[in-house]
Design a protein around this motif. Structure first.
Motif, PDB file in Angstrom:
ATOM      1  N   UNK A 216      49.835 -43.044 -12.876  1.00 40.04           N
ATOM      2  CA  UNK A 216      49.487 -44.455 -12.750  1.00 40.04           C
ATOM      3  C   UNK A 216      50.574 -45.227 -11.997  1.00 40.04           C
ATOM      4  N   UNK A 217      51.825 -44.893 -12.277  1.00 38.47           N
ATOM      5  CA  UNK A 217      52.924 -45.542 -11.564  1.00 38.47           C
ATOM      6  C   UNK A 217      52.875 -45.204 -10.070  1.00 38.47           C
ATOM      7  N   UNK A 218      52.537 -43.963  -9.752  1.00 43.17           N
ATOM      8  CA  UNK A 218      52.399 -43.563  -8.353  1.00 43.17           C
ATOM      9  C   UNK A 218      51.308 -44.372  -7.670  1.00 43.17           C
ATOM     10  N   UNK A 219      50.192 -44.550  -8.351  1.00 44.65           N
ATOM     11  CA  UNK A 219      49.079 -45.300  -7.773  1.00 44.65           C
ATOM     12  C   UNK A 219      49.444 -46.768  -7.562  1.00 44.65           C
ATOM     13  N   UNK A 220      50.374 -47.270  -8.380  1.00 41.40           N
ATOM     14  CA  UNK A 220      50.815 -48.658  -8.239  1.00 41.40           C
ATOM     15  C   UNK A 220      51.920 -48.811  -7.203  1.00 41.40           C
ATOM     16  N   UNK A 221      52.376 -47.694  -6.638  1.00 41.38           N
ATOM     17  CA  UNK A 221      53.440 -47.758  -5.637  1.00 41.38           C
ATOM     18  C   UNK A 221      54.830 -47.879  -6.227  1.00 41.38           C
ATOM     19  N   UNK A 222      54.985 -47.681  -7.530  1.00 39.98           N
ATOM     20  CA  UNK A 222      56.292 -47.774  -8.183  1.00 39.98           C
ATOM     21  C   UNK A 222      56.936 -46.395  -8.136  1.00 39.98           C
ATOM     22  N   UNK A 223      57.439 -46.025  -6.974  1.00 46.78           N
ATOM     23  CA  UNK A 223      57.863 -44.656  -6.701  1.00 46.78           C
ATOM     24  C   UNK A 223      59.015 -44.199  -7.597  1.00 46.78           C
ATOM     25  N   UNK A 224      60.033 -45.022  -7.760  1.00 50.75           N
ATOM     26  CA  UNK A 224      61.200 -44.621  -8.562  1.00 50.75           C
ATOM     27  C   UNK A 224      60.799 -44.384 -10.019  1.00 50.75           C
ATOM     28  N   UNK A 225      59.983 -45.292 -10.564  1.00 52.58           N
ATOM     29  CA  UNK A 225      59.537 -45.124 -11.946  1.00 52.58           C
ATOM     30  C   UNK A 225      58.648 -43.890 -12.091  1.00 52.58           C
ATOM     31  N   UNK A 226      57.825 -43.641 -11.083  1.00 52.48           N
ATOM     32  CA  UNK A 226      56.961 -42.459 -11.115  1.00 52.48           C
ATOM     33  C   UNK A 226      57.799 -41.189 -11.099  1.00 52.48           C
ATOM     34  N   UNK A 227      58.866 -41.178 -10.276  1.00 50.11           N
ATOM     35  CA  UNK A 227      59.745 -40.008 -10.225  1.00 50.11           C
ATOM     36  C   UNK A 227      60.353 -39.729 -11.601  1.00 50.11           C
ATOM     37  N   UNK A 228      60.821 -40.778 -12.251  1.00 51.14           N
ATOM     38  CA  UNK A 228      61.439 -40.608 -13.568  1.00 51.14           C
ATOM     39  C   UNK A 228      60.432 -40.060 -14.573  1.00 51.14           C
ATOM     40  N   UNK A 229      59.205 -40.530 -14.507  1.00 53.18           N
ATOM     41  CA  UNK A 229      58.172 -40.061 -15.431  1.00 53.18           C
ATOM     42  C   UNK A 229      57.807 -38.608 -15.158  1.00 53.18           C
ATOM     43  N   UNK A 230      57.706 -38.240 -13.880  1.00 48.36           N
ATOM     44  CA  UNK A 230      57.431 -36.837 -13.542  1.00 48.36           C
ATOM     45  C   UNK A 230      58.576 -35.935 -14.001  1.00 48.36           C
ATOM     46  N   UNK A 231      59.806 -36.399 -13.831  1.00 46.10           N
ATOM     47  CA  UNK A 231      60.968 -35.619 -14.285  1.00 46.10           C
ATOM     48  C   UNK A 231      60.892 -35.357 -15.784  1.00 46.10           C
ATOM     49  N   UNK A 232      60.530 -36.383 -16.543  1.00 50.40           N
ATOM     50  CA  UNK A 232      60.436 -36.213 -17.994  1.00 50.40           C
ATOM     51  C   UNK A 232      59.300 -35.250 -18.340  1.00 50.40           C
ATOM     52  N   UNK A 233      58.176 -35.354 -17.657  1.00 48.92           N
ATOM     53  CA  UNK A 233      57.069 -34.433 -17.903  1.00 48.92           C
ATOM     54  C   UNK A 233      57.489 -33.001 -17.603  1.00 48.92           C
ATOM     55  N   UNK A 234      58.254 -32.809 -16.531  1.00 43.65           N
ATOM     56  CA  UNK A 234      58.710 -31.471 -16.173  1.00 43.65           C
ATOM     57  C   UNK A 234      59.645 -30.901 -17.229  1.00 43.65           C
ATOM     58  N   UNK A 235      60.473 -31.739 -17.826  1.00 46.17           N
ATOM     59  CA  UNK A 235      61.368 -31.275 -18.880  1.00 46.17           C
ATOM     60  C   UNK A 235      60.594 -30.697 -20.067  1.00 46.17           C
ATOM     61  N   UNK A 236      59.391 -31.206 -20.290  1.00 44.96           N
ATOM     62  CA  UNK A 236      58.594 -30.816 -21.449  1.00 44.96           C
ATOM     63  C   UNK A 236      57.547 -29.751 -21.128  1.00 44.96           C
ATOM     64  N   UNK A 237      57.486 -29.311 -19.879  1.00 44.53           N
ATOM     65  CA  UNK A 237      56.431 -28.386 -19.452  1.00 44.53           C
ATOM     66  C   UNK A 237      57.010 -27.007 -19.196  1.00 44.53           C
ATOM     67  N   UNK A 238      56.360 -25.986 -19.769  1.00 43.42           N
ATOM     68  CA  UNK A 238      56.789 -24.610 -19.585  1.00 43.42           C
ATOM     69  C   UNK A 238      56.485 -24.144 -18.154  1.00 43.42           C
ATOM     70  N   UNK A 239      57.218 -23.133 -17.674  1.00 45.22           N
ATOM     71  CA  UNK A 239      56.904 -22.580 -16.348  1.00 45.22           C
ATOM     72  C   UNK A 239      55.458 -22.103 -16.277  1.00 45.22           C
ATOM     73  N   UNK A 240      54.820 -22.345 -15.143  1.00 45.49           N
ATOM     74  CA  UNK A 240      53.430 -21.963 -14.989  1.00 45.49           C
ATOM     75  C   UNK A 240      52.703 -22.923 -14.071  1.00 45.49           C
ATOM     76  N   UNK A 241      51.372 -22.832 -14.010  1.00 43.75           N
ATOM     77  CA  UNK A 241      50.599 -23.660 -13.084  1.00 43.75           C
ATOM     78  C   UNK A 241      50.788 -25.160 -13.287  1.00 43.75           C
ATOM     79  N   UNK A 242      50.834 -25.616 -14.551  1.00 41.22           N
ATOM     80  CA  UNK A 242      50.996 -27.051 -14.796  1.00 41.22           C
ATOM     81  C   UNK A 242      52.328 -27.541 -14.249  1.00 41.22           C
ATOM     82  N   UNK A 243      53.368 -26.754 -14.476  1.00 51.47           N
ATOM     83  CA  UNK A 243      54.689 -27.166 -13.984  1.00 51.47           C
ATOM     84  C   UNK A 243      54.711 -27.208 -12.459  1.00 51.47           C
ATOM     85  N   UNK A 244      54.115 -26.200 -11.819  1.00 50.72           N
ATOM     86  CA  UNK A 244      54.085 -26.199 -10.349  1.00 50.72           C
ATOM     87  C   UNK A 244      53.295 -27.385  -9.817  1.00 50.72           C
ATOM     88  N   UNK A 245      52.218 -27.754 -10.518  1.00 52.52           N
ATOM     89  CA  UNK A 245      51.427 -28.914 -10.097  1.00 52.52           C
ATOM     90  C   UNK A 245      52.285 -30.176 -10.151  1.00 52.52           C
TER      91      UNK A 245
END
Length: 391
Positions: free
Chosen positions: A353-382
């Motif tokens: 949602x942040x990406x769609x709003x153009x809030x790039x820095x906030x979106x990056x931080x949210x993706x980083x946090x999601x990656x911290x919680x995601x195991x290696x595999x297709x979801x993480x690569x996505x």
């Protein structure tokens, strides 16, 4: 081969041993010992014609040996030896040897009301689904140590309270139903989210068993409908090793027979006047397959599901529907009122949602946090791909 047998038959082997020994912990020990023996012998001697029967018989023999060695349960040893006189010897196993399927007994033993609901679900995931303690902890969003202690206490409670290994009589079935359904759905989700098709298939088998056992329970039909409708998209969810979102999936790969079966079960649940959470979820899953998607109806159903469950995860999903109806800012406003700090889908949803709003820095931080919680595999690569697109 052994890994495949473990994934497919762990629950059945363990259920047979629990029925035989009357205690989960020694049954687990015996099952693990049997699998260890198989790992040593099968590569050398070949896989037996009936792997499951071989494992059950080997585990039973090892359990009796252990009881005999300990010499603390002489009466039990005599009883087990008597029972074993009619059992085939381990070396004489063939494809004609059969054992009763006692998995439903194990489900309802683990779903006894004397246990807390989270312990019921976690224990059955461990014993019947063969999930590791780490996998179960991840499903519950709790630390490994917390789940390990929870499972140990539950096993001891079953043993010390003498909880029977049996399907309860009809008048007691409803009070066990919620936990039994939750068990099956968590097994399905662990398989669905982790790409373990074996677990999803196990959940479907268990779901069919519950429908057969309780044909007048609307929620049993609704849960099976929900799983079938989702499982029907399995072949389209990945392209090679990459995750494919629903809107980008090749619909020709969807299993239409499973979808139709799911819709028939959903209709049966409605005919039984069902109003529970699985019925609502199945209806939502069905709406997601239709084109054009009715986001207004989906949002209303999520609102109904919120009333039933009071779950922040449900609110998160309603926020996605609201974003489609009213824009990403409205969805984000709903998300930001939630407390889901350790739920990866919360952070990936915020990031989108942040990406769609153009809030790039906030979106990056949210993706980083999601990656911290995601195991290696297709979801993480996505997620890594989405993050790279922001650079």
């Amino acid at each position: 081969m052994l890994e495949e047998v473990f994934r497919e038959d762990w629950g059945r082997v363990l259920a047979s041993l629990v029925g035989f020994l009357g205690d989960i912990e020694p049954a687990e020990d015996a099952a693990q010992e049997a699998f260890a023996i198989a790992a040593e012998r099968w590569p050398r001697d070949g896989v037996p014609p009936n792997p499951t029967g071989w494992l059950i018989t080997t585990a039973r023999n090892r359990a009796v040996d252990r009881i005999r060695r300990e010499r603390t349960l002489a009466a039990k040893t005599e009883q087990l030896q008597h029972e074993l006189r009619s059992e085939p010897e381990e070396d004489a196993m063939d494809e004609t040897t059969t054992f009763p399927d006692e998995r439903l007994e194990l489900i309802f033993t683990c779903c006894h009301p004397a246990l807390a609901l989270d312990a019921q679900v976690g224990l059955t995931l461990r014993t019947l689904g063969g999930l590791s303690t780490e996998e179960i902890a991840r499903a519950f969003l709790v630390p490994f140590e917390t789940m390990s202690k929870r499972l140990t206490r539950a096993k001891h409670k079953i043993r010390d309270a003498g909880i029977p290994f049996a399907v309860p009589p009809d008048h007691l079935l409803p009070e066990r139903l919620d936990a039994a359904l939750a068990v099956v759905y968590l097994i399905f989700n662990e398989g669905w989210g982790g790409g373990r098709v074996d677990l999803s298939a196990e959940a479907l088998r268990l779901g069919r068993s519950l429908v057969e056992l309780m044909p007048d329970e609307a929620e049993a039909h609704a849960l099976l409908a929900l799983m079938l409708i989702n499982h029907a998209r399995t072949a389209a969810r990945f392209q090679g090793s990459e995750l494919v979102l629903l809107d980008d999936q090749d619909r020709s790969l969807w299993d239409q027979d499973r979808i139709e079966e799911g819709r028939e079960l959903l209709g049966r649940a409605l005919a039984l006047h069902g109003r529970g959470s699985y019925l609502v979820q199945a209806a939502i899953a069905d709406l997601h397959l239709q084109e054009p998607r009715d986001w207004e109806e989906i949002a209303l159903l999520y609102e109904r599901l919120e009333q039933i469950t009071s779950s922040p995860v449900v609110t998160m999903n309603r926020a996605i529907a609201i974003a489609e109806l009213q824009g990403p800012e409205a969805g984000l406003a709903l998300l930001d009122g939630l407390e889901l700090p350790d739920y990866r889908y919360y952070h990936s949803t915020r990031a989108d949602l942040l990406r769609r709003l153009g809030r790039t820095d906030d979106a990056r931080a949210a993706y980083d946090r999601a990656l911290e919680l995601t195991q290696p595999g297709p979801e993480r690569r996505f997620l890594e791909g989405r993050l790279a697109d922001l650079s």
